[in-house]
Structure formats: structure tokens, C-alpha cells
Design a protein around this motif. Structure first.
Motif, mmCIF file in Angstrom:
data_model
loop_
_atom_site.group_PDB
_atom_site.id
_atom_site.type_symbol
_atom_site.label_atom_id
_atom_site.label_comp_id
_atom_site.label_asym_id
_atom_site.label_seq_id
_atom_site.Cartn_x
_atom_site.Cartn_y
_atom_site.Cartn_z
ATOM 1 N N ASP A 178 3.003 16.827 -14.165
ATOM 2 C CA ASP A 178 2.727 17.496 -12.890
ATOM 3 C C ASP A 178 2.325 16.521 -11.785
ATOM 4 O O ASP A 178 1.848 16.941 -10.738
ATOM 5 C CB ASP A 178 1.637 18.555 -13.075
ATOM 6 C CG ASP A 178 0.305 17.968 -13.493
ATOM 7 O OD1 ASP A 178 0.285 16.821 -14.010
ATOM 8 O OD2 ASP A 178 -0.711 18.645 -13.320
ATOM 9 N N GLU A 179 2.512 15.218 -12.002
ATOM 10 C CA GLU A 179 2.239 14.252 -10.941
ATOM 11 C C GLU A 179 3.453 13.352 -10.747
ATOM 12 O O GLU A 179 4.216 13.109 -11.675
ATOM 13 C CB GLU A 179 0.976 13.432 -11.227
ATOM 14 C CG GLU A 179 1.002 12.610 -12.477
ATOM 15 C CD GLU A 179 -0.349 11.950 -12.782
ATOM 16 O OE1 GLU A 179 -1.212 11.860 -11.898
ATOM 17 O OE2 GLU A 179 -0.528 11.531 -13.921
ATOM 18 N N THR A 180 3.620 12.890 -9.504
ATOM 19 C CA THR A 180 4.761 12.020 -9.233
ATOM 20 C C THR A 180 4.459 10.617 -9.725
ATOM 21 O O THR A 180 3.303 10.205 -9.841
ATOM 22 C CB THR A 180 5.106 11.976 -7.730
ATOM 23 O OG1 THR A 180 4.048 11.324 -7.020
ATOM 24 C CG2 THR A 180 5.363 13.372 -7.181
ATOM 25 N N ILE A 181 5.519 9.884 -9.967
ATOM 26 C CA ILE A 181 5.367 8.499 -10.408
ATOM 27 C C ILE A 181 4.716 7.684 -9.285
ATOM 28 O O ILE A 181 3.880 6.818 -9.544
ATOM 29 C CB ILE A 181 6.730 7.935 -10.853
ATOM 30 C CG1 ILE A 181 7.207 8.705 -12.098
ATOM 31 C CG2 ILE A 181 6.649 6.438 -11.111
ATOM 32 C CD1 ILE A 181 8.618 8.424 -12.528
ATOM 33 N N LEU A 182 5.055 7.978 -8.032
ATOM 34 C CA LEU A 182 4.432 7.281 -6.910
ATOM 35 C C LEU A 182 2.927 7.528 -6.870
ATOM 36 O O LEU A 182 2.142 6.588 -6.700
ATOM 37 C CB LEU A 182 5.064 7.700 -5.578
ATOM 38 C CG LEU A 182 4.426 7.065 -4.338
ATOM 39 C CD1 LEU A 182 4.630 5.555 -4.332
ATOM 40 C CD2 LEU A 182 4.970 7.690 -3.071
ATOM 41 N N GLU A 183 2.503 8.779 -7.044
ATOM 42 C CA GLU A 183 1.064 9.098 -7.056
ATOM 43 C C GLU A 183 0.320 8.228 -8.057
ATOM 44 O O GLU A 183 -0.722 7.655 -7.754
ATOM 45 C CB GLU A 183 0.841 10.562 -7.475
ATOM 46 C CG GLU A 183 1.047 11.601 -6.430
ATOM 47 C CD GLU A 183 0.807 12.990 -7.024
ATOM 48 O OE1 GLU A 183 -0.265 13.557 -6.744
ATOM 49 O OE2 GLU A 183 1.681 13.497 -7.767
ATOM 50 N N LYS A 184 0.855 8.160 -9.273
ATOM 51 C CA LYS A 184 0.186 7.413 -10.344
ATOM 52 C C LYS A 184 0.228 5.915 -10.080
ATOM 53 O O LYS A 184 -0.744 5.209 -10.345
ATOM 54 C CB LYS A 184 0.835 7.754 -11.689
ATOM 55 C CG LYS A 184 0.017 7.317 -12.860
ATOM 56 C CD LYS A 184 -1.336 8.001 -12.850
ATOM 57 C CE LYS A 184 -1.980 7.969 -14.191
ATOM 58 N NZ LYS A 184 -3.115 8.842 -14.316
ATOM 59 N N ALA A 185 1.339 5.419 -9.531
ATOM 60 C CA ALA A 185 1.443 3.994 -9.217
ATOM 61 C C ALA A 185 0.406 3.601 -8.171
ATOM 62 O O ALA A 185 -0.288 2.585 -8.315
ATOM 63 C CB ALA A 185 2.854 3.668 -8.728
ATOM 64 N N LEU A 186 0.263 4.389 -7.122
ATOM 65 C CA LEU A 186 -0.720 4.102 -6.082
ATOM 66 C C LEU A 186 -2.140 4.215 -6.626
ATOM 67 O O LEU A 186 -3.005 3.384 -6.321
ATOM 68 C CB LEU A 186 -0.527 5.041 -4.890
ATOM 69 C CG LEU A 186 0.782 4.862 -4.114
ATOM 70 C CD1 LEU A 186 0.929 5.948 -3.062
ATOM 71 C CD2 LEU A 186 0.868 3.476 -3.497
#
Length: 153
Positions: A70-78
Motif C-alpha cells: 500500500d505504499e509507493t516505491i518512491l515513498e519508501k525510497a525517500l
């Protein structure tokens, strides 16, 4: 307990039962029974079933992340401190392009054409993992030229 008298000979006693926990998102979940310490009936507990291992190649380094569905890869990367190019976070500006080397993502919220997606390109801001993935962040110009070329077809 609530007591309601219907007539002089009829009384109804009711008890409110606690409601089960409700999920906070709409992604793969498992409901498991567990006993409540003060009641003899079962409640349901909400648990997330999995996260995915995402390997991101960027600026000569490879970073491993655990990303929930439920989270984007960008969210987690940042969140992990990576310096990843991004701007709108809506899937329209094409500032966060990547090449999907392995695995699959749901990027139905983005604006990439189907033929570009079929070639393995994605926008990290709208990429929700559906499996473990290996991703390489690419220059914006590479994806932009490909997207514009396919728009002329």
C-alpha cells in the motif's frame, strides 16, 4: 447491559458487543482469531500479510528496501533517505522514471502508455509493488523520448 420493559410481564435485556477492529487500508490482509481477555467469544485481528523486497540501482549503488503493497516505491525510497529524482508525485511529470528489471508493480494511477509499460518502464511515484522487484533509476530524458515517440504512433 440495557434493560427494556415492553409490558408488565415482558422485559428484554440486551448487551452491546465490541466491534472487531477495522482495517486501515485495502490491501492483502489476513484475519486471525484471538481470545479477548475478558470475553469468551472471539475477535478478529487485522494483520498485513507481506512486504516486498525492492532492489534499487541508482548512481552506482544498489539499495535494498522493504516496501508494503500500500505504499509507493518512491515513498519508501525517500523515507529511507535515498536522493531520488521526483516532483509531482502524481504520475504525470515523469521526473521519477525507472526501468523494471525484474518483478511487477501496479502503476495504474500513472500516465505512461501501455506500450511503454510493456517495455518495463515505470514511474516510481505511482509504482506499488506486486512482487519482489529489481529497479534501475534512469534519466528522465530516456523515458520522455520513448513516451513522446510512442505518442506519435
Amino acid at each position: 447491559m440495557t434493560t427494556t420493559t415492553i409490558s408488565s410481564s415482558t422485559t428484554i435485556h440486551t448487551t452491546s458487543l465490541p466491534l472487531p477492529l477495522t482495517p486501515t487500508h485495502h490491501f492483502p490482509t489476513t484475519l486471525r482469531p484471538f481470545p479477548h481477555p475478558t470475553h469468551h467469544h472471539l475477535h478478529l485481528r487485522h494483520t498485513t500479510t507481506c512486504s516486498y523486497k525492492i532492489s534499487i540501482q541508482h548512481e552506482g549503488q544498489t539499495t535494498q528496501l522493504e516496501v508494503d503493497p500500500d505504499e509507493t516505491i518512491l515513498e519508501k525510497a525517500l523515507e529511507s533517505g535515498m536522493s531520488v529524482p521526483h516532483d509531482c508525485k502524481l504520475g504525470v511529470c515523469m521526473t521519477c522514471p525507472a526501468k523494471l528489471l525484474a518483478g511487477s508493480v501496479d502503476q495504474s494511477e500513472g500516465m505512461l502508455s501501455d506500450d511503454v509499460i510493456e517495455r518495463g518502464y515505470s514511474l516510481l511515484c505511482v509504482s506499488y509493488p506486486k512482487s519482489d522487484c529489481e529497479i534501475k533509476i534512469i534519466p528522465e530524458e530516456e523515458l520522455l523520448s520513448l513516451q513522446l515517440a510512442t505518442a506519435d504512433d
